[in-house]
Design an enzyme around this catalytic site. Structure first.
Site, PDB file in Angstrom:
ATOM      1  N   GLY A 278       0.774  -1.235   0.000  1.00 41.29           N
ATOM      2  CA  GLY A 278       0.000   0.000   0.000  1.00 41.29           C
ATOM      3  C   GLY A 278       0.800   1.277   0.000  1.00 41.29           C
ATOM      4  O   GLY A 278       0.219   2.365   0.094  1.00 41.29           O
ATOM      5  N   CYS A 391     -18.498   6.217 -24.363  1.00 42.83           N
ATOM      6  CA  CYS A 391     -19.791   6.901 -24.254  1.00 42.83           C
ATOM      7  C   CYS A 391     -20.171   7.088 -22.796  1.00 42.83           C
ATOM      8  O   CYS A 391     -21.184   6.547 -22.324  1.00 42.83           O
ATOM      9  CB  CYS A 391     -20.863   6.117 -25.013  1.00 42.83           C
ATOM     10  SG  CYS A 391     -20.602   6.129 -26.785  1.00 42.83           S
ATOM     11  N   GLU A 392     -19.359   7.802 -22.066  1.00 42.84           N
ATOM     12  CA  GLU A 392     -19.586   8.134 -20.662  1.00 42.84           C
ATOM     13  C   GLU A 392     -19.015   9.515 -20.394  1.00 42.84           C
ATOM     14  O   GLU A 392     -17.871   9.794 -20.757  1.00 42.84           O
ATOM     15  CB  GLU A 392     -18.893   7.137 -19.731  1.00 42.84           C
ATOM     16  CG  GLU A 392     -19.423   5.724 -19.781  1.00 42.84           C
ATOM     17  CD  GLU A 392     -20.765   5.572 -19.092  1.00 42.84           C
ATOM     18  OE1 GLU A 392     -21.133   6.469 -18.298  1.00 42.84           O
ATOM     19  OE2 GLU A 392     -21.445   4.554 -19.354  1.00 42.84           O
TER      20      GLU A 392
END
Length: 463
Positions: A278, A391-392
């Site tokens: 992390g 298409c977003e």
């Protein structure tokens, strides 16, 4: 080479809308070494090169979009982690960041282990020659088939994530006449200062067994009683893209407290502790990640101090860097398609990829850098939003960045630090083909994951 500026969107800081950006950099042609792979530079013509190869040639030979990975940089980062922790600790590369057979071979050669979290990742690691005893298997819902294969092949560790899994792994291992080495993943209640979806140590989420309420202690009791298991340690992972070490200090204190309780109740000192991964990397010049030797020193000192206070032998430490190794080694190469200036707002620069090759901006509100790499420019800065072809409305690659105001269709842009969680999370949304991964080293380039084809898509469609 450069091109004169043409009218575009807003350029000056005093007329910019509010957004996720700093002031324009002093030099738009500069490449911050914190963000880019080690061999990335500009040649005398102003074209960015990696491993001695111009990006213009890579685009011509392999097309765009493409992930371009600096093999020398990857190996150097892997070695730095291995050297920093030394022979008395284990470094497991987190395969979920990006895994391919070439990467597995590099890891093997550089002395790292690998952790996997699915049957597919396990198959990739084994097929590339990683010894099974140097593989750890994670996951909150491993299937019976996945566990069976892991035990059969002799995976070094299985990380147990639930009470059901304790019984399941024990039953499978006992049926094969084996004792499987396991760690128990616990959630220690530490708040990692990161995005909600990548914080993993607070109680209200799917991973691990909570330390609170005695659940982790009960998991240890059950694991110690089952013949098919050899409990060797405790696993803790507090989140991702973390810069502040204080969370690890609190987590280590709580893990060691559990180890002390295990010793006091069962007379057993567990020999291993896995602190997960992390650690953050630089996606922009504002990020300030720690070096592996700093991380190793800090974690070792934390665990040693806590164990001395608890009068425990210091266990063998494991860590799991994934992003910290592969993230900075790669960039995504795009070609500009259309440009839309919006007066008083910003200029939208559309590229030939998008959320299918990098979902992180849409998913995590991740921030990235971007640069014009096929040439230099002396044009003034232009506030831009680099977007994809899907298409977003949320199909955003770089939310707010400054590019030269003369950026034009056909230019090449590169987004650095895309080695982790971009190809591994890529999709075929809108039936877009996933890009290749091109490894570059010493003036030579080769495909290590090929570009998908329409035939690949149609082969899966049996309807």
């Amino acid at each position: 080479m450069s091109r004169s500026a043409h009218p575009a969107g807003p350029r000056h800081a005093d007329v910019l809308p509010e957004g996720h950006y700093s002031a324009p950099p002093a030099d738009l042609n500069a490449l911050d070494p914190k963000v880019w792979a080690q061999t990335v530079t500009r040649d005398e013509d102003g074209v960015v090169t990696v491993g001695g190869i111009p990006v213009t040639r890579l685009a011509e030979e392999y097309g765009t979009p493409a992930y371009v990975l600096d093999e020398a940089d990857f190996r150097a980062r892997a070695r730095a982690w291995r050297t920093a922790f030394g022979a008395d600790a284990d470094v497991f590369y987190a395969g979920k960041a990006f895994l391919s057979r070439a990467v597995v071979r590099w890891l093997h050669e550089e002395g790292l282990n690998v952790d996997v979290c699915s049957g597919g990742e396990l198959a990739t690691a084994l097929s590339a020659g990683m010894p099974a005893d140097r593989i750890a298997f994670h996951g909150n819902n491993k299937s019976v088939d996945e566990i069976t294969r892991a035990v059969e092949t002799g995976v070094g560790h299985i990380v147990l994530d639930s009470f059901q899994e304790i019984v399941r792994v024990a039953h499978i291992a006992r049926g094969m006449g084996k004792r499987q080495k396991v760690l128990i993943r616990i959630t220690v209640g530490v708040e990692a200062h990161t995005h909600e979806f990548i914080a993993t140590a607070h109680e209200d989420q799917k991973f691990g067994i909570p330390l609170a309420g005695g659940q982790a202690a009960e998991a240890v009791r059950r694991a110690l009683q089952l013949d098919g298991l050899e409990l060797v340690g405790i696993h803790s992972h507090i989140g991702s893209q973390i810069f502040d070490m204080s969370g690890f200090e609190v987590a280590a204190h709580r893990v060691v407290s559990l180890l002390k309780a295990v010793r006091d109740e069962h007379g057993v000192e567990l020999p291993e502790i896995d602190l997960g991964g992390g650690l953050g990397i630089a996606y922009t010049s504002d990020d300030d990640p720690r070096e592996p030797h700093e991380i190793a020193k800090a974690l070792t000192e934390i665990v040693t101090r806590e164990c001395e206070a608890a009068k425990l032998r210091t266990p063998r430490i494991s860590v799991e860097p994934g992003r910290a190794i592969v993230g900075p080694t790669a960039f995504t190469l795009y070609e500009v398609g259309t440009i839309k200036p919006l007066d008083g707002l910003r200029t939208y620069v559309s590229v030939d990829g998008g959320m299918s090759d990098n979902i992180r901006t849409a998913l995590y509100d991740a921030e990235y850098s971007v640069a014009l790499v096929s040439r230099t420019s002396d044009a003034e800065p232009m506030l831009a939003r680099v977007v994809g072809k899907h298409c977003e409305s949320g199909d955003i690659v770089v939310k707010d960045a400054f590019l030269p105001a003369d950026v034009a269709p056909g230019d090449l842009l590169a987004v650095p630090a895309t080695g982790a969680y971009c190809r591994s999370m890529a999709s075929n949304y809108n039936h877009v083909l996933r890009p290749p991964v091109v490894a570059v080293d010493g003036g030579e380039a080769r495909v290590i994951v090929r570009r998908e084809t329409e035939e690949d898509l149609l082969r899966l469609d049996v309807g």
